[in-house]
Design a protein around this motif. Sequence first.
Motif, mmCIF file in Angstrom:
data_model
loop_
_atom_site.group_PDB
_atom_site.id
_atom_site.type_symbol
_atom_site.label_atom_id
_atom_site.label_comp_id
_atom_site.label_asym_id
_atom_site.label_seq_id
_atom_site.Cartn_x
_atom_site.Cartn_y
_atom_site.Cartn_z
ATOM 1 N N VAL A 81 15.388 8.013 3.037
ATOM 2 C CA VAL A 81 14.656 8.686 1.967
ATOM 3 C C VAL A 81 13.526 9.501 2.572
ATOM 4 C CG1 VAL A 81 12.950 8.283 0.140
ATOM 5 C CG2 VAL A 81 15.195 7.219 -0.003
ATOM 6 N N ASP A 82 13.412 10.751 2.120
ATOM 7 C CA ASP A 82 12.313 11.628 2.512
ATOM 8 C C ASP A 82 11.468 11.883 1.265
ATOM 9 O OD1 ASP A 82 10.589 13.456 3.619
ATOM 10 O OD2 ASP A 82 12.045 15.090 3.747
ATOM 11 N N TYR A 83 10.285 11.311 1.241
ATOM 12 C CA TYR A 83 9.366 11.477 0.120
ATOM 13 C C TYR A 83 8.778 12.879 0.142
ATOM 14 C CZ TYR A 83 5.033 10.782 -2.581
ATOM 15 O OH TYR A 83 3.991 10.900 -3.466
ATOM 16 N N LEU A 84 8.874 13.593 -0.994
ATOM 17 C CA LEU A 84 8.471 14.995 -1.061
ATOM 18 C C LEU A 84 7.225 15.229 -1.900
ATOM 19 C CD1 LEU A 84 12.040 16.547 -1.557
ATOM 20 C CD2 LEU A 84 10.767 16.261 0.592
ATOM 21 N N GLY A 85 6.605 14.151 -2.397
ATOM 22 C CA GLY A 85 5.391 14.287 -3.190
ATOM 23 C C GLY A 85 5.571 13.704 -4.581
ATOM 24 N N ALA A 102 0.845 -1.189 0.000
ATOM 25 C CA ALA A 102 0.000 0.000 0.000
ATOM 26 C C ALA A 102 0.881 1.239 0.000
ATOM 27 C CB ALA A 102 -0.921 0.007 1.220
ATOM 28 N N VAL A 103 0.462 2.245 -0.769
ATOM 29 C CA VAL A 103 1.189 3.511 -0.817
ATOM 30 C C VAL A 103 0.243 4.649 -0.463
ATOM 31 C CG1 VAL A 103 2.833 2.694 -2.543
ATOM 32 C CG2 VAL A 103 0.752 3.879 -3.282
ATOM 33 N N ASN A 104 0.832 5.801 -0.190
ATOM 34 C CA ASN A 104 0.079 7.011 0.153
ATOM 35 C C ASN A 104 0.716 8.167 -0.619
ATOM 36 O OD1 ASN A 104 -1.469 8.994 1.347
ATOM 37 N ND2 ASN A 104 -0.365 8.965 3.300
ATOM 38 N N LEU A 105 0.180 8.451 -1.819
ATOM 39 C CA LEU A 105 0.808 9.439 -2.698
ATOM 40 C C LEU A 105 0.736 10.860 -2.163
ATOM 41 C CD1 LEU A 105 -0.264 8.180 -6.235
ATOM 42 C CD2 LEU A 105 2.004 8.107 -5.219
ATOM 43 N N GLN A 106 -0.354 11.209 -1.520
ATOM 44 C CA GLN A 106 -0.557 12.555 -0.965
ATOM 45 C C GLN A 106 -0.603 13.605 -2.068
ATOM 46 O OE1 GLN A 106 1.892 12.626 2.926
ATOM 47 N NE2 GLN A 106 2.504 10.723 1.897
ATOM 48 N N SER A 107 0.126 14.707 -1.957
ATOM 49 C CA SER A 107 -0.046 15.832 -2.880
ATOM 50 C C SER A 107 0.918 15.774 -4.058
ATOM 51 C CB SER A 107 0.155 17.164 -2.142
ATOM 52 O OG SER A 107 -0.817 17.323 -1.135
ATOM 53 N N GLN A 138 8.776 22.429 -8.764
ATOM 54 C CA GLN A 138 8.366 22.939 -7.469
ATOM 55 C C GLN A 138 9.235 22.367 -6.357
ATOM 56 O OE1 GLN A 138 3.948 22.070 -8.146
ATOM 57 N NE2 GLN A 138 3.882 23.799 -6.729
ATOM 58 N N LYS A 139 9.623 23.220 -5.442
ATOM 59 C CA LYS A 139 10.400 22.788 -4.288
ATOM 60 C C LYS A 139 9.490 22.647 -3.072
ATOM 61 C CE LYS A 139 14.445 22.768 -6.299
ATOM 62 N NZ LYS A 139 15.223 21.514 -6.454
ATOM 63 N N GLY A 140 10.046 22.128 -2.011
ATOM 64 C CA GLY A 140 9.291 21.989 -0.780
ATOM 65 C C GLY A 140 8.671 20.614 -0.640
ATOM 66 N N ASP A 141 8.222 20.321 0.561
ATOM 67 C CA ASP A 141 7.690 19.008 0.905
ATOM 68 C C ASP A 141 6.174 19.014 0.757
ATOM 69 O OD1 ASP A 141 7.145 16.521 1.888
ATOM 70 O OD2 ASP A 141 8.448 16.687 3.635
ATOM 71 N N ALA A 142 5.663 18.239 -0.209
ATOM 72 C CA ALA A 142 4.224 18.137 -0.437
ATOM 73 C C ALA A 142 3.644 16.867 0.187
ATOM 74 C CB ALA A 142 3.927 18.173 -1.935
ATOM 75 N N ALA A 143 4.434 16.190 1.006
ATOM 76 C CA ALA A 143 3.986 14.930 1.596
ATOM 77 C C ALA A 143 4.498 14.844 3.033
ATOM 78 C CB ALA A 143 4.481 13.743 0.786
ATOM 79 N N SER A 144 3.586 14.908 3.980
ATOM 80 C CA SER A 144 3.990 14.846 5.382
ATOM 81 C C SER A 144 4.273 13.423 5.836
ATOM 82 C CB SER A 144 2.909 15.469 6.273
ATOM 83 O OG SER A 144 1.666 14.806 6.088
ATOM 84 N N ASP A 145 3.706 12.445 5.111
ATOM 85 C CA ASP A 145 3.893 11.043 5.467
ATOM 86 C C ASP A 145 4.775 10.331 4.457
ATOM 87 O OD1 ASP A 145 2.202 11.246 7.706
ATOM 88 O OD2 ASP A 145 0.428 10.952 6.441
#
Length: 292
Positions: free
Chosen positions: A184-188, A34-39, A45-52
């Motif tokens: 790894v930090d997923y950013l969206g 299972a995955v959670n794509l989020q935004s 675009q820079k910045g983190d669009a995924a908190s999880d």
Amino acid sequence: MVDPSPAELDDIKLAAQKLWTLDENRLKPGVDYAVNLQSGKSMWQKGDAASDKLFKGVKKDTWTKPTYVIFYNLLDNYERETGVSESETAQEKKEVNDFLDACLRTKVMQYAHKYCAERGVAPADAAGFKKVLQQMWFSYYRRDGGGNDSCGFEHVFVGESKGESITGFHNWIQFYIEEGRGNVDYLGYVRPKYGRDAADDEDRLISVQFAWKGEEKNVSTFFVGTSPEFELALYTMCFLCSEEEKTFLEIGPYDLNIVCYRIRSKYGDKVATAYPDLIGEDPSNALANLTL
């Protein structure tokens, strides 16, 4: 049947679709993982669009599948930084040999072998084809000066650090493992070039932005839930059967290019990189109604 039909030999798009149907070790979304794509975002675009995290989890019995287990064992065999010479122990050579043997026992790799052999770009015997795979994927070469610091498998399936950026890293299993370790930090996810604006958690081909040990990659595209042998077979077929850098395919609802760059060698070309480039989605594709 792992024998390519005349139509498939004449059209690599049909061959790629056949390869997809032969992938018996592919995982099912919502069942095996299972995955959670989020935004979503654009690649610029820079910045983190995924908190999880991207991955919620992968079913434990996935790691009983032979190709998955041996693939996992290969991932720690390489120096992350380009410019740092690679060395290979006897155990690491055995792991490569075991991985290729395990892949060659699967239907997807047997089909890829027959396809390439009948197209006249690979030996007909299994031992000869294995040598081709060894040369193109696991033979070292210079990527960033100095000694032999890279190979196709490392770049595509593991990833490398060059300066302050990440190159390669086009495999979901490596992403899942490194994300689980906190590296790894997923950013969206990155929106497709064409087609619908949003992705969903059952998509089997995604583009993502992430940081690996603090170094970012603006976009990396990879299949999700596919077996290691499927990806190796697909990229091998495109690499051997086309001199073009891009091979257009239709797999499921996805329109994509498989992008391949090569290192020329008198002993046989080596993979510089190979990855899917997601163009968009087209529900009218022949395999769109197959279970993905």
